[in-house]
Design a protein around this motif. Structure first.
Motif, mmCIF file in Angstrom:
data_model
loop_
_atom_site.group_PDB
_atom_site.id
_atom_site.type_symbol
_atom_site.label_atom_id
_atom_site.label_comp_id
_atom_site.label_asym_id
_atom_site.label_seq_id
_atom_site.Cartn_x
_atom_site.Cartn_y
_atom_site.Cartn_z
ATOM 1 N N VAL A 150 0.828 -1.209 0.000
ATOM 2 C CA VAL A 150 0.000 0.000 0.000
ATOM 3 C C VAL A 150 0.859 1.254 0.000
ATOM 4 O O VAL A 150 0.343 2.361 0.025
ATOM 5 N N GLY A 151 2.174 1.050 -0.028
ATOM 6 C CA GLY A 151 3.077 2.191 -0.044
ATOM 7 C C GLY A 151 3.088 2.926 -1.358
ATOM 8 O O GLY A 151 3.724 3.986 -1.473
ATOM 9 N N GLN A 152 2.406 2.377 -2.374
ATOM 10 C CA GLN A 152 2.364 3.075 -3.657
ATOM 11 C C GLN A 152 1.641 4.412 -3.553
ATOM 12 O O GLN A 152 1.840 5.307 -4.391
ATOM 13 N N ASN A 153 0.794 4.550 -2.537
ATOM 14 C CA ASN A 153 0.070 5.816 -2.359
ATOM 15 C C ASN A 153 0.903 6.875 -1.666
ATOM 16 O O ASN A 153 0.465 8.020 -1.548
ATOM 17 N N LEU A 154 2.095 6.499 -1.205
ATOM 18 C CA LEU A 154 2.974 7.436 -0.506
ATOM 19 C C LEU A 154 4.082 7.870 -1.456
ATOM 20 O O LEU A 154 4.737 7.019 -2.084
ATOM 21 N N PRO A 155 4.331 9.159 -1.580
ATOM 22 C CA PRO A 155 5.354 9.638 -2.528
ATOM 23 C C PRO A 155 6.737 9.064 -2.238
ATOM 24 O O PRO A 155 7.485 8.752 -3.175
ATOM 25 N N ASP A 156 7.093 8.935 -0.962
ATOM 26 C CA ASP A 156 8.434 8.459 -0.631
ATOM 27 C C ASP A 156 8.619 6.969 -0.931
ATOM 28 O O ASP A 156 9.765 6.489 -0.961
ATOM 29 N N TYR A 157 7.552 6.229 -1.091
ATOM 30 C CA TYR A 157 7.654 4.781 -1.308
ATOM 31 C C TYR A 157 7.097 4.361 -2.669
ATOM 32 O O TYR A 157 6.762 3.197 -2.874
ATOM 33 N N TRP A 158 6.996 5.286 -3.583
ATOM 34 C CA TRP A 158 6.472 4.957 -4.899
ATOM 35 C C TRP A 158 7.396 3.966 -5.613
ATOM 36 O O TRP A 158 8.587 4.196 -5.783
ATOM 37 N N ASN A 159 6.861 2.830 -5.950
ATOM 38 C CA ASN A 159 7.572 1.775 -6.691
ATOM 39 C C ASN A 159 8.787 1.233 -5.918
ATOM 40 O O ASN A 159 9.748 0.740 -6.536
ATOM 41 N N ARG A 160 8.734 1.312 -4.610
ATOM 42 C CA ARG A 160 9.857 0.812 -3.788
ATOM 43 C C ARG A 160 9.469 -0.363 -2.899
ATOM 44 O O ARG A 160 10.357 -0.974 -2.302
ATOM 45 N N VAL A 161 8.212 -0.688 -2.803
ATOM 46 C CA VAL A 161 7.758 -1.793 -1.943
ATOM 47 C C VAL A 161 7.299 -2.937 -2.835
ATOM 48 O O VAL A 161 6.412 -2.760 -3.686
ATOM 49 N N GLU A 162 7.918 -4.118 -2.624
ATOM 50 C CA GLU A 162 7.539 -5.305 -3.377
ATOM 51 C C GLU A 162 7.340 -6.476 -2.411
ATOM 52 O O GLU A 162 7.998 -6.555 -1.366
ATOM 53 N N ILE A 174 12.060 -3.676 0.515
ATOM 54 C CA ILE A 174 12.048 -2.216 0.434
ATOM 55 C C ILE A 174 13.265 -1.826 -0.393
ATOM 56 O O ILE A 174 14.403 -2.017 0.030
ATOM 57 N N LYS A 175 13.056 -1.245 -1.556
ATOM 58 C CA LYS A 175 14.149 -0.940 -2.471
ATOM 59 C C LYS A 175 14.773 0.419 -2.179
ATOM 60 O O LYS A 175 14.119 1.326 -1.668
ATOM 61 N N SER A 176 16.057 0.522 -2.551
ATOM 62 C CA SER A 176 16.799 1.802 -2.524
ATOM 63 C C SER A 176 16.609 2.537 -1.201
ATOM 64 O O SER A 176 16.108 3.663 -1.143
#
Length: 337
Positions: A174-186, A194-196
């Motif tokens: 659900v972190g896709q809705n957060l700007p800081d975690y966009w495309n970083r949670v898989e 948690i990427k990068s």
């Protein structure tokens, strides 16, 4: 003596019999406790392996859940040939029942029963939260293992200095809705990623199941580089053993090299091993007739000369024995009278 004073042979009979039966009952109870009264407790981190040794008299393994003590589930029966949950290995007194990764659903009491359904042993299992400490370099990925939890039941909450957010809910990011975690949670079948990571990702990651029970707590800190030997006792042991082994190897090479050099020197200088004979060097003494004082006979090469022989002279006093050998020396000296 009156009849009242005469002792009766059955006066102590009932008391002795009662005492004997008391001893038998106590011994039976002691044997029952020894054979069937084994109880134990075990606490395991979420995701650890649960291993229960089955008694040789065990025919059934039952499970009573901690949150439902009035329910009993049959996990293994000797007649079934296989376990309904977990797995069994070994035979006879070496049988073991396994669960590879325990969860909170495995908390409860495990009861072993014999052929007559009597309790052989019991063990209570409790599951606790697992603690993890991770160090990551900026730009790497942080991996959080599910510790045996189904992905569909996973919930991940991050708490740090800059945020307190839910990153995964019911196995979905659900972190896709957060700007800081966009495309970083898989999400993966066995872990969350948690990427990068950067400085804003330092903090605590709490993994929960669908019922809100804490599965693991992961504390993440950033580091400049990874220490290859820190936290690796096997590598430290190998390094410790490698130092004396290397010294011994170098010493052996030096010793063998020195021995080989010495042997080669001795082989190239035979005089050092077999020194030349000492004594006067010159022509052989003259031959004389037998019977004369100081007669000396030489057969073979004289000292200091080549392999050529010197046969005895012809004429009077000629030698009548066998021909001299070219490699033997015979000296005969007559005493002077």
């Amino acid at each position: 003596m009156s009849h009242k004073d005469t002792p009766s042979p059955c006066t102590h009979g009932p008391s002795a019999e009662k005492m004997m039966w008391t001893v038998v009952i106590l011994l039976a109870a002691a044997l029952h406790v020894e054979s069937y009264g084994m109880h134990g407790q075990e606490r395991l981190f979420h995701g650890r392996q649960l291993k229960i040794y089955l008694n040789k008299n065990c025919d059934k393994l039952e499970f009573i859940p901690a949150d439902d003590p009035y329910n009993s589930i049959l996990y293994w029966d000797r007649l079934m040939g296989r376990a309904r949950k977990g797995r069994v290995s070994g035979t006879g007194s070496d049988r073991r029942w396994f669960i590879d990764k325990v969860t909170y659903e495995d908390q409860g009491t495990y009861v072993q029963r014999d052929f007559w359904n009597k309790e052989v042993s019991t063990i209570k299992v409790a599951v606790t939260t697992r603690l993890n400490f991770e160090k990551c370099v900026a730009g790497e990925s942080l991996y959080i293992p599910l510790e045996g939890l189904d992905l569909a039941d996973a919930e991940l909450i991050f708490t740090g200095q800059s945020a307190n957010v839910t990153l995964v809910h019911d196995g979905a990011p659900v972190g896709q809705n957060l700007p800081d975690y966009w495309n970083r949670v898989e999400t993966h079948s066995l872990r969350l990623e948690i990427k990068s990571v950067n400085t804003t990702d330092e903090g605590r990651y709490l993994l929960k199941d669908r019922k809100g029970r804490e599965v693991s707590i992961t504390k993440m800190d950033l580091t400049d580089h990874h220490e290859t030997t820190d936290g690796n006792p096997l590598m430290a042991l190998l390094l410790l053993l490698g130092i004396p082994a290397g010294i011994c190897c170098c010493c052996r090479k030096k010793i063998f090299k020195k021995k080989a050099t010495t042997a080669a020197t001795l082989q190239t200088t035979p005089d050092a091993v077999h020194p030349p004979p000492s004594g006067p060097v010159g022509p052989s003494p003259p031959y004389s007739a037998p019977g004369q004082p100081g007669t000396v006979y030489y057969h073979g090469p004289s000292p200091g000369m080549g392999p050529a022989g010197h046969p005895p002279p012809a004429g009077p006093g000629q030698w009548n024995g066998p021909p001299p050998s070219p490699v033997s020396v015979f000296i005969h000296i007559h005493p002077i009278t």
